[in-house]
Enzyme design. Structure first.
Site, PDB file in Angstrom:
ATOM      1  CB  CYS A  65      -1.551 -11.065  -0.334  1.00 39.03           C
ATOM      2  SG  CYS A  65      -0.763 -10.416   1.151  1.00 39.03           S
ATOM      3  CG  HIS A  70      -0.215  -5.069  -2.502  1.00 36.91           C
ATOM      4  ND1 HIS A  70       0.286  -4.903  -3.781  1.00 36.91           N
ATOM      5  CD2 HIS A  70       0.274  -6.267  -2.069  1.00 36.91           C
ATOM      6  CE1 HIS A  70       1.050  -5.941  -4.083  1.00 36.91           C
ATOM      7  NE2 HIS A  70       1.052  -6.783  -3.071  1.00 36.91           N
ATOM      8  NE  ARG A  97       6.285  -5.007  -3.584  1.00 35.78           N
ATOM      9  CZ  ARG A  97       5.893  -6.222  -3.192  1.00 35.78           C
ATOM     10  NH1 ARG A  97       6.662  -6.937  -2.390  1.00 35.78           N
ATOM     11  NH2 ARG A  97       4.740  -6.708  -3.594  1.00 35.78           N
TER      12      ARG A  97
HETATM   13  N1   CP Z   1       1.765 -10.773  -2.346  1.00 36.42           N
HETATM   14  C1   CP Z   1       2.857 -10.137  -2.787  1.00 36.42           C
HETATM   15  O1   CP Z   1       2.814  -8.980  -3.213  1.00 36.42           O
HETATM   16  O2   CP Z   1       3.978 -10.879  -2.712  1.00 36.42           O
HETATM   17  P1   CP Z   1       5.453 -10.367  -2.958  1.00 36.42           P
HETATM   18  O3   CP Z   1       5.813  -9.493  -1.784  1.00 36.42           O
HETATM   19  O4   CP Z   1       6.274 -11.637  -2.978  1.00 36.42           O
HETATM   20  O5   CP Z   1       5.523  -9.628  -4.234  1.00 36.42           O
HETATM   21  N1  NVA Z   2       1.195  -6.120   4.058  1.00 40.27           N
HETATM   22  C1  NVA Z   2       2.309  -6.802   3.475  1.00 40.27           C
HETATM   23  C2  NVA Z   2       1.974  -7.281   2.119  1.00 40.27           C
HETATM   24  C3  NVA Z   2       3.051  -8.090   1.458  1.00 40.27           C
HETATM   25  C4  NVA Z   2       2.712  -8.543   0.086  1.00 40.27           C
HETATM   26  C5  NVA Z   2       3.492  -5.872   3.447  1.00 40.27           C
HETATM   27  O1  NVA Z   2       3.344  -4.677   3.145  1.00 40.27           O
HETATM   28  O2  NVA Z   2       4.591  -6.316   3.750  1.00 40.27           O
END
Ligand code: CP
Ligand code: NVA
Length: 309
Positions: free
Chosen positions: A267, A135, A108
């Site tokens: 999400c 994502h 990430r």
């Molecule tokens: N939806 C999602 O990716 O959550 P996190 O940021 O908690 O991993």
């Molecule tokens: N769009 C959000 C998704 C989090 C899971 C972000 O990038 O923070």
């Protein structure tokens, strides 16, 4: 070995195979405990290294459970604990070390370029666990959830997105192209997807539409997706952005424009873009959505490790 970086670069038939595998595996685990290993133990002895440059609750935990249930193990490292993070070692050397000790790498990151660089130097698969532009593990899992709830292929459904043109939406747009479903995007003027995404949309003129009116976007929707207005990588004027989205709040009145049995998905984590009333309503399936990430990510890992049946 295959990387899992952007949905748009993965053939539709492979994405469909992942979903089919996830459905079978989920069914077979009905009364299993969280850490029980699937009967076929397909990733026995494999190590997934996870690295987070940003916060995560769901992705971290669901990948932990995913690799464990496949018979493997994981270690989670924070970027600032590495020599790479402190600038004392090159990305290429770090990639070599990850490939020496591990069998897969989940990242990430704040930088799409970094994922591409890792992909270049790693000799193990890399999975994008969220980047500024996509994502993919989240959205593929969400397609699974939609089909599980609606009991039909997503190509037969009207999908709506209300919110920012962010990484999650980019992956949803890519999957609309891959799975051929109708997607209505509702966002304020000047918050439409970036040019490179608009270029994909242009190819799909009839199926993806953008509205600056939330009611039009959700009209006749089977599913409404949303996400936080402010994402992890947002650096602009947050107060202004939140104000600009004030007519895009998902409340009971808005979902009244969709189909009666509309499903609400998010999400997570959430902000103020959805009312508590909608979030806890019977239309909301956000917890089922979060749980399914384990199942779909297992099949994504099998795809990456070349073990998908
Ligand atoms: N939806 C999602 O990716 O959550 P996190 O940021 O908690 O991993
Ligand atoms: N769009 C959000 C998704 C989090 C899971 C972000 O990038 O923070």
């Amino acid at each position: 070995m295959k990387h899992f970086i952007n949905l748009k670069d993965i053939p539709s038939k492979d994405l469909r195979k992942i979903l089919i595998d996830a459905k079978l595996r989920k069914k077979k685990r009905k009364n299993f405990n969280n850490l029980e290993i699937d009967k076929d133990n397909p990733l026995n002895g494999k190590l997934l290294i996870q690295m987070f440059e940003k916060q995560s609750s769901r992705t971290r935990l669901s990948f932990y459970l995913a690799i464990k249930q496949l018979g493997g193990g994981t270690i989670t490292i924070r970027a600032n604990e590495l020599h790479l993070g402190k600038g004392g070692e090159s990305l290429a050397d770090t990639a070599k070390i990850l490939s020496t000790y591990g069998d897969g790498f989940m990242l990430r990151t704040d930088s799409d370029k970094k994922i591409d660089e890792f992909a270049k130097f790693l000799s193990i698969p890399i999975v994008n666990g969220l980047s500024p532009s996509s994502h993919p593990t989240q959205v593929l899992s969400d397609i699974f959830t939609v089909e599980e709830i609606k009991r039909k292929p997503i190509s037969k459904l009207n999908i709506a997105w209300i919110g920012d043109s962010n990484n999650v939406l980019n992956s949803l747009i890519a999957s609309s192209i891959k799975f051929s479903f109708r997607l209505n995007i509702g966002c304020p003027k000047f918050y439409e997807p970036k040019k490179f995404v608009m270029d994909w949309i242009k190819k799909k003129k009839n199926k993806i539409n953008i509205f600056n009116d939330a009611r039009k976007a959700v009209s006749n929707a089977d599913v409404i997706f949303s996400d936080k207005v402010i994402s992890l990588n947002d650096k602009g004027n947050k107060a202004k952005k939140i104000k600009d989205f004030k007519n895009f709040k998902i409340n009971k009145k808005l979902i009244g424009f969709a189909k009666k049995d509309v499903t609400f998905l998010h999400c997570l984590p959430r902000g103020n873009e959805v009312t508590e009333e909608v979030f806890v309503s019977k239309n909301s399936k956000v917890w089922q959505q979060a749980l399914n990430r384990i199942h779909v990510q297992k099949s994504i890992l099998l795809y990456c490790f070349g073990k998908l049946r």
